[in-house]
Design a protein around this motif. Structure first.
Motif, mmCIF file in Angstrom:
data_model
loop_
_atom_site.group_PDB
_atom_site.id
_atom_site.type_symbol
_atom_site.label_atom_id
_atom_site.label_comp_id
_atom_site.label_asym_id
_atom_site.label_seq_id
_atom_site.Cartn_x
_atom_site.Cartn_y
_atom_site.Cartn_z
ATOM 1 N N GLU A 155 -21.832 41.433 124.134
ATOM 2 C CA GLU A 155 -21.056 40.243 123.977
ATOM 3 C C GLU A 155 -21.491 39.667 122.869
ATOM 4 N N GLN A 156 -20.524 38.975 121.884
ATOM 5 C CA GLN A 156 -20.937 38.414 120.817
ATOM 6 C C GLN A 156 -20.296 37.179 120.746
ATOM 7 N N THR A 157 -20.596 36.030 120.055
ATOM 8 C CA THR A 157 -19.876 34.860 119.579
ATOM 9 C C THR A 157 -20.154 34.690 118.159
ATOM 10 N N LEU A 158 -19.249 34.650 117.496
ATOM 11 C CA LEU A 158 -19.470 34.545 115.834
ATOM 12 C C LEU A 158 -19.745 33.213 115.682
ATOM 13 N N ASP A 159 -20.325 32.926 114.302
ATOM 14 C CA ASP A 159 -20.690 31.601 113.682
ATOM 15 C C ASP A 159 -19.243 30.724 113.640
ATOM 16 N N SER A 160 -18.310 31.370 113.337
ATOM 17 C CA SER A 160 -16.912 30.638 113.170
ATOM 18 C C SER A 160 -15.714 31.522 113.479
ATOM 19 N N PRO A 161 -14.505 31.046 113.907
ATOM 20 C CA PRO A 161 -13.488 31.889 114.277
ATOM 21 C C PRO A 161 -12.536 32.482 113.216
ATOM 22 N N ASP A 162 -13.031 31.988 111.912
ATOM 23 C CA ASP A 162 -12.616 32.595 110.648
ATOM 24 C C ASP A 162 -13.276 33.678 109.935
ATOM 25 N N ILE A 163 -14.384 34.237 110.666
ATOM 26 C CA ILE A 163 -15.160 35.227 110.101
ATOM 27 C C ILE A 163 -14.787 36.606 110.847
ATOM 28 N N LEU A 164 -14.549 37.776 110.264
ATOM 29 C CA LEU A 164 -14.401 38.947 110.788
ATOM 30 C C LEU A 164 -15.600 39.506 111.405
ATOM 31 N N ALA A 165 -15.377 40.043 112.582
ATOM 32 C CA ALA A 165 -16.319 40.615 113.368
ATOM 33 C C ALA A 165 -16.704 41.944 112.792
ATOM 34 N N VAL A 166 -16.052 42.778 111.995
ATOM 35 C CA VAL A 166 -16.447 43.981 111.100
ATOM 36 C C VAL A 166 -17.351 43.533 109.935
ATOM 37 N N LYS A 167 -17.438 42.305 110.127
ATOM 38 C CA LYS A 167 -18.087 41.833 108.748
ATOM 39 C C LYS A 167 -19.649 42.048 109.252
ATOM 40 N N GLY A 168 -20.038 41.346 110.445
ATOM 41 C CA GLY A 168 -21.186 41.331 111.039
ATOM 42 C C GLY A 168 -21.906 42.621 111.496
ATOM 43 N N LEU A 169 -21.001 43.034 112.662
ATOM 44 C CA LEU A 169 -21.213 44.370 113.214
ATOM 45 C C LEU A 169 -21.313 45.390 112.357
ATOM 46 N N GLY A 170 -20.386 45.573 111.363
ATOM 47 C CA GLY A 170 -20.507 46.720 110.609
ATOM 48 C C GLY A 170 -21.616 46.760 109.652
ATOM 49 N N GLN A 171 -22.617 45.864 109.636
ATOM 50 C CA GLN A 171 -23.837 46.302 108.974
ATOM 51 C C GLN A 171 -24.558 47.270 109.948
ATOM 52 N N PHE A 172 -24.435 47.296 111.060
ATOM 53 C CA PHE A 172 -25.126 48.199 111.884
ATOM 54 C C PHE A 172 -24.551 49.574 112.107
ATOM 55 N N GLN A 173 -25.440 50.620 111.947
ATOM 56 C CA GLN A 173 -24.930 52.198 112.107
ATOM 57 C C GLN A 173 -24.665 52.363 113.451
#
Length: 395
Positions: A155-173
């Motif tokens: 489960e994740q909560t982003l810093d802001s609802p206008d940020i793409l989830a793939v931006k953060g999670l996509g950093q990890f293989q």
């Protein structure tokens, strides 16, 4: 990774368009103002949203109310992309869904989903699913021995609802699909080439890939010459074939530490600095550098490449685009050139029609009349010139 299908809802003139079974080379035609630039801007929007956030990407375009289709400000902007990527040795069709609404006068990502089928049967599984800034991602998506119900969610909560989830999670293989999709977007090239920016000298530096505006042309030429001399030799040979008089091109470092392009004309003893050669010469050289990139972009968008180029070069440029697509990069081109279209297959052509402020997109091969005429020996460019692409003649 190649885009297979695309759906856009409520994005400027596109109230609802859907493209299916997209080939490696797609050529878009239509009257001025029909939405060709808007289509390419869609890809730029996603890239801007990944680099920053959705709010910034919208603000760059005038804000949500300017981007959403007129008369539909109370409805969400929706995107759906399907692309193929290899996961655990199997090529899978991955779907990405994005929905953006305006809440309390602020753009919010109300839904973001990344899904694909784990097996040959059943419905696609959601490996990433977020609503309004909160959601989950699957940690062990490549563990295909486990049932769907046994997969581990984070489960994740982003810093802001206008940020793409793939931006953060996509950093990890470990988030395979998210990582692959992020890389796909990051490496898109949406060309906004400006002749005047490709001419000036630049401070000495390093550039592997041509920028969207072409302002690092000299640095890319220097990089290819030094690191990939065989590829640079191909570029130079094609310049000799396509631009009369060009004998050599060099990126030269000046005494004050800048890099300039110098073109050698066979008729003259001394080379010309880029600012003194024709627009067409500069543009052809930049296109050849772009299309011979040792690491092709997964998506290349080019608007009206025929501008400043001699019509007889269009068939060769079309083949360059097709060769780029066959080497692993997808190419989307907008054009008004009959000479370009004459070298394009009918199933590679899409045409845009605008009526009452809303644009539709149709594949040329799906039109019975056009398909019949092509089968009878006509060429697409000739049919375009005759106005047989219904709804695109500005008269």
């Amino acid at each position: 990774m190649k885009i297979e299908s695309l759906t856009i809802k409520n994005y400027r003139v596109f109230q609802h368009v859907q493209l299916k079974h997209m080939p490696g080379l797609c050529v878009f035609v239509g009257a001025n103002g029909s939405g060709k630039s808007t289509l390419f801007d869609f890809f730029g929007f996603l890239k801007d949203a990944l680099t920053g956030n959705v709010r910034q990407a919208l603000q760059k375009r005038g804000g949500f109310k300017e981007v959403v289709t007129r008369g539909h400000t109370d409805q969400p902007i929706k995107f759906s992309l399907q692309f193929r990527m290899e996961i655990s040795g199997v090529e899978r069709l991955v779907t990405y869904l994005l929905e953006i609404c305006l809440k309390n006068n602020r753009p919010v990502i109300t839904r973001e989903v990344l899904r694909y089928k784990r097996g040959s049967y059943g419905s696609p599984y959601h490996f990433l699913d977020f609503r309004n800034g909160s959601g989950y991602a699957i940690l062990n998506e490549e563990d295909f021995n486990k049932k769907d119900s046994e997969l581990d969610r984070e489960e994740q909560t982003l810093d802001s609802p206008d940020i793409l989830a793939v931006k953060g999670l996509g950093q990890f293989q470990r988030f395979k699909a998210a990582n692959g999709f992020r890389q796909l977007i990051e490496n898109w090239h949406v060309s906004d080439f400006h002749i005047n920016e490709a001419r000036p000298s630049m401070d000495a530096g390093y550039a592997e890939h041509l920028s969207s505006r072409g302002d690092n042309t000299a640095l890319v030429a220097q990089y290819l010459y030094e690191q990939h001399p065989d590829i640079f030799a191909q570029v130079l040979e094609k310049m000799k074939q396509r631009v009369p008089g060009v004998k050599d091109v060099k990126a030269v470092e000046t005494d004050d530490g800048r890099i300039v392009l110098k073109f050698q004309d066979g008729s003259f003893k001394d080379p010309f600095i880029a600012r003194y050669v024709s627009d067409g010469t500069i543009k052809m050289f930049a296109y050849l550098l772009l299309l011979h990139d040792p690491s092709p972009h997964p998506l290349l968008c080019v608007e009206e490449p025929e501008n400043q180029l001699y019509p007889s070069l269009m068939p060769e440029l079309a083949e360059e685009f097709r060769g780029y697509a066959e080497s692993g990069g997808q190419v989307m081109v907008s054009s008004h050139s009959p000479d370009m279209l004459n070298s394009i297959h009918l199933d590679e052509i899409f045409w845009l029609r605008k009526k009452d402020g809303v644009t539709t997109i149709e594949r040329a091969a799906d039109n019975t009349l056009l398909a019949s005429l092509i089968k009878g020996g006509d060429l697409p460019g000739a049919l375009w010139k005759q106005g047989l692409f219904e709804g695109v003649d500005p008269r």
